[in-house]
Design an enzyme around this catalytic site. Structure first.
Site, mmCIF file in Angstrom:
data_model
loop_
_atom_site.group_PDB
_atom_site.id
_atom_site.type_symbol
_atom_site.label_atom_id
_atom_site.label_comp_id
_atom_site.label_asym_id
_atom_site.label_seq_id
_atom_site.Cartn_x
_atom_site.Cartn_y
_atom_site.Cartn_z
ATOM 1 N N ARG A 133 0.826 -1.212 0.000
ATOM 2 C CA ARG A 133 0.000 0.000 0.000
ATOM 3 C C ARG A 133 0.862 1.264 0.000
ATOM 4 O O ARG A 133 0.496 2.273 -0.603
ATOM 5 C CB ARG A 133 -0.917 0.003 1.229
ATOM 6 C CG ARG A 133 -1.969 -1.098 1.255
ATOM 7 C CD ARG A 133 -3.200 -0.725 0.453
ATOM 8 N NE ARG A 133 -3.908 0.393 1.049
ATOM 9 C CZ ARG A 133 -4.844 0.287 1.996
ATOM 10 N NH1 ARG A 133 -5.170 -0.921 2.464
ATOM 11 N NH2 ARG A 133 -5.465 1.353 2.465
ATOM 12 N N TYR A 147 -8.686 13.317 -7.405
ATOM 13 C CA TYR A 147 -9.335 14.459 -6.765
ATOM 14 C C TYR A 147 -8.710 14.697 -5.391
ATOM 15 O O TYR A 147 -8.310 13.757 -4.702
ATOM 16 C CB TYR A 147 -10.847 14.251 -6.617
ATOM 17 C CG TYR A 147 -11.254 13.032 -5.822
ATOM 18 C CD1 TYR A 147 -11.503 13.106 -4.451
ATOM 19 C CD2 TYR A 147 -11.412 11.795 -6.443
ATOM 20 C CE1 TYR A 147 -11.891 11.998 -3.723
ATOM 21 C CE2 TYR A 147 -11.798 10.674 -5.727
ATOM 22 C CZ TYR A 147 -12.037 10.774 -4.376
ATOM 23 O OH TYR A 147 -12.418 9.663 -3.658
ATOM 24 N N PRO A 148 -8.612 15.965 -4.980
ATOM 25 C CA PRO A 148 -8.183 16.282 -3.620
ATOM 26 C C PRO A 148 -9.392 16.406 -2.703
ATOM 27 O O PRO A 148 -10.506 16.702 -3.162
ATOM 28 C CB PRO A 148 -7.484 17.634 -3.788
ATOM 29 C CG PRO A 148 -8.231 18.286 -4.912
ATOM 30 C CD PRO A 148 -8.689 17.174 -5.830
ATOM 31 N N MET A 149 -9.171 16.185 -1.422
ATOM 32 C CA MET A 149 -10.265 16.302 -0.458
ATOM 33 C C MET A 149 -9.720 16.659 0.917
ATOM 34 O O MET A 149 -8.536 16.481 1.207
ATOM 35 C CB MET A 149 -11.074 15.007 -0.380
ATOM 36 C CG MET A 149 -10.293 13.804 0.100
ATOM 37 S SD MET A 149 -11.349 12.381 0.473
ATOM 38 C CE MET A 149 -12.234 12.990 1.920
ATOM 39 N N LYS A 151 -11.168 16.998 5.346
ATOM 40 C CA LYS A 151 -12.215 16.762 6.333
ATOM 41 C C LYS A 151 -12.711 18.110 6.870
ATOM 42 O O LYS A 151 -11.927 19.040 7.073
ATOM 43 C CB LYS A 151 -11.685 15.912 7.494
ATOM 44 C CG LYS A 151 -11.389 14.464 7.108
ATOM 45 C CD LYS A 151 -12.630 13.727 6.637
ATOM 46 C CE LYS A 151 -12.348 12.243 6.424
ATOM 47 N NZ LYS A 151 -13.518 11.550 5.846
ATOM 48 N N HIS A 174 -16.226 3.274 6.245
ATOM 49 C CA HIS A 174 -15.992 3.872 4.928
ATOM 50 C C HIS A 174 -15.140 2.940 4.064
ATOM 51 O O HIS A 174 -15.394 2.772 2.863
ATOM 52 C CB HIS A 174 -15.289 5.218 5.119
ATOM 53 C CG HIS A 174 -15.272 6.086 3.908
ATOM 54 N ND1 HIS A 174 -16.405 6.641 3.365
ATOM 55 C CD2 HIS A 174 -14.237 6.512 3.125
ATOM 56 C CE1 HIS A 174 -16.086 7.370 2.304
ATOM 57 N NE2 HIS A 174 -14.779 7.307 2.138
ATOM 58 N N GLN A 187 -7.018 2.011 -5.501
ATOM 59 C CA GLN A 187 -6.988 3.336 -4.894
ATOM 60 C C GLN A 187 -5.642 3.609 -4.250
ATOM 61 O O GLN A 187 -5.074 2.737 -3.586
ATOM 62 C CB GLN A 187 -8.092 3.417 -3.840
ATOM 63 C CG GLN A 187 -8.113 4.677 -3.019
ATOM 64 C CD GLN A 187 -9.259 4.678 -2.027
ATOM 65 O OE1 GLN A 187 -10.322 5.185 -2.296
ATOM 66 N NE2 GLN A 187 -9.029 4.096 -0.861
ATOM 67 N N SER A 225 -18.137 10.590 4.667
ATOM 68 C CA SER A 225 -18.109 11.501 3.526
ATOM 69 C C SER A 225 -19.261 12.494 3.566
ATOM 70 O O SER A 225 -19.073 13.697 3.372
ATOM 71 C CB SER A 225 -18.151 10.700 2.221
ATOM 72 O OG SER A 225 -18.118 11.543 1.108
#
Length: 251
Positions: A133, A147-149, A151, A174, A187, A225
């Site tokens: 990973r 995409y950026p994200m 919290k 999640h 991912q 999310s």
């Protein structure tokens, strides 16, 4: 103070988005175009050597829409090595015709919400699953989605005010959605707190672009999310093998 999340960190990542200056490229004679493409090919051959000895990864995708034409996704074991690749690329003659439109810096991470569960009692950096990973082999999938994200820190919906146990449970729930797409979507999560404008950069790979729509839609309805996530722009593209670059640039 709430307990801060701890992370295991792997390769550093650069998503380098470029737009082709077609008007300027058309003004070049075919001989100069060929010289520039040959120089780019030599650069990519050197990148392939680094990949083959296990010291990094890279891939190129053709981006749809007007946000960019290409993304060069590069992974290295240090920011210095990543910067060296970036600087060398920018010194290529063809880079004058590849205009920067967006970039994102991150480091592949696995949080202690999940890492301890995966590694059990052993040193997580010695666990094969964890290492896979943190130092991923990029799959030659047909499509990419980036995409950026971040919290949220908004009133009652403040992720960072939640107790560790609640955050762990939300992330594990999640993650169950992501695991249900095993074999369909790969991912890579890049942590970017202190590195870039958002807190994570998410890169998805799949042979079926509709799987991006399905997994993102399903995750939007999950509490981690729905209540606590904020997203930046989405980029989607098609795999561009290096041997097809010349075809792309042929007028």
């Amino acid at each position: 103070m709430n307990e801060a999340v701890k992370t295991l960190d792997g390769w550093f990542c650069l998503h380098d988005f470029r737009s082709i200056d077609w008007a300027a490229w058309r003004e070049l004679n075919p001989g100069n175009q060929e010289l520039m493409l040959n120089e780019l090919s030599h650069f990519l051959s050197d990148m392939e050597i680094t990949k083959n000895i296990g010291e990094g990864e890279h891939t190129i995708y053709s981006i749809l829409g007007q946000k960019a034409d290409l993304v060069f996704f590069t992974l290295r074991d240090s920011l210095e090595a990543l910067n060296e690749v970036e600087n060398r690329f920018n010194k290529l003659a063809i880079a004058d015709y590849l205009l920067p439109t967006y970039s994102y810096i991150s480091v592949v991470e696995l949080s202690n919400y999940l890492a301890s569960h995966m590694a059990g009692g052993e040193d997580p950096y010695q666990n094969k699953g964890v290492r896979a990973r943190l130092y991923p082999a990029l799959p030659p999938k047909k499509h990419i989605c980036f995409y950026p994200m971040s919290k949220k820190r908004d009133g009652a919906d403040n992720w960072y005010m939640l107790p560790m146990e609640e955050r762990q449970q939300l992330i594990r729930d999640h993650g169950l959605i992501g695991r249900s797409y095993a074999g369909k979507v790969q991912q890579i999560i890049g942590g970017s707190i202190g590195f870039d404008d958002y807190e994570w950069g998410v890169t998805l790979f799949s042979d079926d672009a509709l799987e991006f729509k399905r997994i993102v839609t399903e995750m939007r309805f999950d509490e981690a999310s729905a209540r606590y996530a904020e997203f930046g722009s989405f980029f989607i593209g098609n795999l561009l093998p290096s041997e097809q670059l010349s075809k792309l640039f042929t007028i």
